[in-house]
Design a protein around this motif. Structure first.
Motif, PDB file in Angstrom:
ATOM      1  N   TRP A 113       6.693  -2.352  -1.625  1.00 50.05           N
ATOM      2  CA  TRP A 113       8.045  -2.847  -1.878  1.00 50.05           C
ATOM      3  C   TRP A 113       8.564  -3.724  -0.738  1.00 50.05           C
ATOM      4  N   THR A 114       7.676  -4.579  -0.217  1.00 47.20           N
ATOM      5  CA  THR A 114       8.102  -5.480   0.853  1.00 47.20           C
ATOM      6  C   THR A 114       9.116  -6.515   0.357  1.00 47.20           C
ATOM      7  N   ALA A 115       9.242  -6.682  -0.948  1.00 47.92           N
ATOM      8  CA  ALA A 115      10.269  -7.567  -1.494  1.00 47.92           C
ATOM      9  C   ALA A 115      11.673  -7.064  -1.142  1.00 47.92           C
ATOM     10  N   GLU A 116      11.804  -5.769  -0.849  1.00 50.48           N
ATOM     11  CA  GLU A 116      13.092  -5.171  -0.492  1.00 50.48           C
ATOM     12  C   GLU A 116      13.165  -4.806   0.994  1.00 50.48           C
ATOM     13  N   LYS A 117      12.173  -5.223   1.738  1.00 55.31           N
ATOM     14  CA  LYS A 117      12.039  -4.883   3.159  1.00 55.31           C
ATOM     15  C   LYS A 117      13.183  -5.473   3.981  1.00 55.31           C
ATOM     16  N   LEU A 118      13.680  -4.704   4.925  1.00 53.23           N
ATOM     17  CA  LEU A 118      14.653  -5.222   5.876  1.00 53.23           C
ATOM     18  C   LEU A 118      13.906  -6.172   6.820  1.00 53.23           C
ATOM     19  N   PRO A 119      14.487  -7.303   7.156  1.00 52.13           N
ATOM     20  CA  PRO A 119      13.738  -8.334   7.874  1.00 52.13           C
ATOM     21  C   PRO A 119      13.165  -7.893   9.224  1.00 52.13           C
ATOM     22  N   PHE A 120      13.752  -6.917   9.870  1.00 52.24           N
ATOM     23  CA  PHE A 120      13.274  -6.477  11.186  1.00 52.24           C
ATOM     24  C   PHE A 120      12.228  -5.369  11.111  1.00 52.24           C
ATOM     25  N   ALA A 121      11.995  -4.808   9.939  1.00 54.07           N
ATOM     26  CA  ALA A 121      11.119  -3.639   9.801  1.00 54.07           C
ATOM     27  C   ALA A 121       9.645  -4.045   9.841  1.00 54.07           C
ATOM     28  N   GLN A 122       8.912  -3.478  10.784  1.00 48.81           N
ATOM     29  CA  GLN A 122       7.487  -3.747  10.941  1.00 48.81           C
ATOM     30  C   GLN A 122       6.738  -2.419  10.962  1.00 48.81           C
ATOM     31  N   THR A 123       5.616  -2.349  10.249  1.00 52.25           N
ATOM     32  CA  THR A 123       4.848  -1.100  10.212  1.00 52.25           C
ATOM     33  C   THR A 123       3.451  -1.229  10.805  1.00 52.25           C
ATOM     34  N   GLY A 124       2.896  -2.415  10.833  1.00 56.47           N
ATOM     35  CA  GLY A 124       1.515  -2.584  11.277  1.00 56.47           C
ATOM     36  C   GLY A 124       0.491  -2.235  10.218  1.00 56.47           C
ATOM     37  N   ALA A 125       0.928  -1.927   8.996  1.00 58.27           N
ATOM     38  CA  ALA A 125      -0.012  -1.581   7.919  1.00 58.27           C
ATOM     39  C   ALA A 125      -0.892  -2.789   7.602  1.00 58.27           C
ATOM     40  N   PRO A 126      -2.206  -2.577   7.435  1.00 57.97           N
ATOM     41  CA  PRO A 126      -3.095  -3.709   7.141  1.00 57.97           C
ATOM     42  C   PRO A 126      -2.950  -4.294   5.735  1.00 57.97           C
ATOM     43  N   HIS A 127      -2.318  -3.563   4.803  1.00 60.08           N
ATOM     44  CA  HIS A 127      -2.137  -4.059   3.435  1.00 60.08           C
ATOM     45  C   HIS A 127      -0.662  -4.022   3.063  1.00 60.08           C
ATOM     46  N   SER A 128      -0.150  -5.131   2.532  1.00 68.23           N
ATOM     47  CA  SER A 128       1.253  -5.231   2.127  1.00 68.23           C
ATOM     48  C   SER A 128       1.344  -5.709   0.684  1.00 68.23           C
ATOM     49  N   TYR A 129       2.310  -5.153  -0.030  1.00 70.69           N
ATOM     50  CA  TYR A 129       2.529  -5.500  -1.434  1.00 70.69           C
ATOM     51  C   TYR A 129       4.019  -5.699  -1.671  1.00 70.69           C
ATOM     52  N   GLU A 130       4.359  -6.753  -2.413  1.00 68.72           N
ATOM     53  CA  GLU A 130       5.769  -7.005  -2.726  1.00 68.72           C
ATOM     54  C   GLU A 130       6.368  -5.872  -3.544  1.00 68.72           C
ATOM     55  N   THR A 131       5.565  -5.255  -4.398  1.00 71.19           N
ATOM     56  CA  THR A 131       6.004  -4.066  -5.151  1.00 71.19           C
ATOM     57  C   THR A 131       4.979  -2.976  -4.861  1.00 71.19           C
ATOM     58  N   LEU A 132       4.166  -2.619  -5.853  1.00 76.16           N
ATOM     59  CA  LEU A 132       3.098  -1.634  -5.674  1.00 76.16           C
ATOM     60  C   LEU A 132       1.750  -2.310  -5.863  1.00 76.16           C
ATOM     61  N   PRO A 133       0.690  -1.761  -5.257  1.00 73.90           N
ATOM     62  CA  PRO A 133      -0.632  -2.310  -5.544  1.00 73.90           C
ATOM     63  C   PRO A 133      -0.937  -2.146  -7.036  1.00 73.90           C
ATOM     64  N   PRO A 134      -1.716  -3.055  -7.616  1.00 73.22           N
ATOM     65  CA  PRO A 134      -2.124  -2.850  -9.008  1.00 73.22           C
ATOM     66  C   PRO A 134      -2.921  -1.549  -9.115  1.00 73.22           C
ATOM     67  N   MET A 135      -2.787  -0.854 -10.232  1.00 74.30           N
ATOM     68  CA  MET A 135      -3.468   0.444 -10.407  1.00 74.30           C
ATOM     69  C   MET A 135      -4.969   0.341 -10.144  1.00 74.30           C
ATOM     70  N   ASP A 136      -5.587  -0.762 -10.534  1.00 75.65           N
ATOM     71  CA  ASP A 136      -7.031  -0.881 -10.346  1.00 75.65           C
ATOM     72  C   ASP A 136      -7.424  -1.149  -8.887  1.00 75.65           C
ATOM     73  N   ALA A 137      -6.466  -1.343  -7.994  1.00 78.89           N
ATOM     74  CA  ALA A 137      -6.751  -1.560  -6.577  1.00 78.89           C
ATOM     75  C   ALA A 137      -6.841  -0.256  -5.782  1.00 78.89           C
ATOM     76  N   TYR A 138      -6.272   0.821  -6.307  1.00 73.10           N
ATOM     77  CA  TYR A 138      -6.178   2.060  -5.521  1.00 73.10           C
ATOM     78  C   TYR A 138      -7.534   2.641  -5.135  1.00 73.10           C
ATOM     79  N   GLU A 139      -8.499   2.628  -6.022  1.00 71.98           N
ATOM     80  CA  GLU A 139      -9.805   3.196  -5.683  1.00 71.98           C
ATOM     81  C   GLU A 139     -10.406   2.483  -4.468  1.00 71.98           C
ATOM     82  N   GLY A 140     -10.377   1.153  -4.473  1.00 69.28           N
ATOM     83  CA  GLY A 140     -10.886   0.394  -3.333  1.00 69.28           C
ATOM     84  C   GLY A 140     -10.078   0.621  -2.073  1.00 69.28           C
TER      85      GLY A 140
END
Length: 150
Positions: A113-140
């Motif tokens: 849900w980075t589409a709703e992210k506060l502009p200063f918020a940083q997590t360092g996560a290697p994967h970012s999604y504007e909403t949720l990852p597609p269901m078929d991406a979770y296994e990988g």
């Protein structure tokens, strides 16, 4: 990674205690406005724990949040948001990672849900999604997460 299992945790006041006995499937940071409001923070942190590896060992958590089909569970005394049982996904429990002892071990691998992210918020996560990852991406993503934590 040596997850030091079982691992325990608690709400802020200690009246509700939890235990995990299985490694996370993946760790996440959620930037949605709902998580911002429920956590009173820029994002919520969670670890998806296989359902059979999660238990409440003392206290009686109560439903909070929106009181819908997805159950957000809180301590009835201090009102800490502790875990979520997502609707239709009984195979895991989404534990708020800061509730666990040694929470630094649960850095987020995915941010959602980075589409709703506060502009200063940083997590360092290697994967970012504007909403949720597609269901078929979770296994990988879960396989890659295992390699990422080493």
């Amino acid at each position: 990674m040596d997850w030091k299992l079982p691992r325990e945790g608690s709400c802020r006041c200690g009246q509700v205690k939890i235990r995990i006995s299985a490694a996370p499937l993946v760790t996440m940071a959620c930037h949605c406005t709902g998580c911002q409001k429920m956590s009173s923070s820029a994002f919520s942190l969670s670890a998806a724990i296989p359902a059979e590896g999660f238990e409440v060992i003392s206290g009686e958590p109560v439903v909070g949040g929106l009181h819908g089909a997805t159950k957000h569970m809180f301590c009835p005394h201090c009102m800490s948001w502790m875990f979520t049982r997502p609707e239709g996904m009984d195979f895991f429990v989404n534990v708020r990672a800061p509730m666990l002892d040694g929470a630094a071990d649960f850095a987020p691998f995915i941010e959602t849900w980075t589409a709703e992210k506060l502009p200063f918020a940083q997590t360092g996560a290697p994967h970012s999604y504007e909403t949720l990852p597609p269901m078929d991406a979770y296994e990988g993503l879960m396989k890659e997460y295992v390699e990422w934590v080493g």
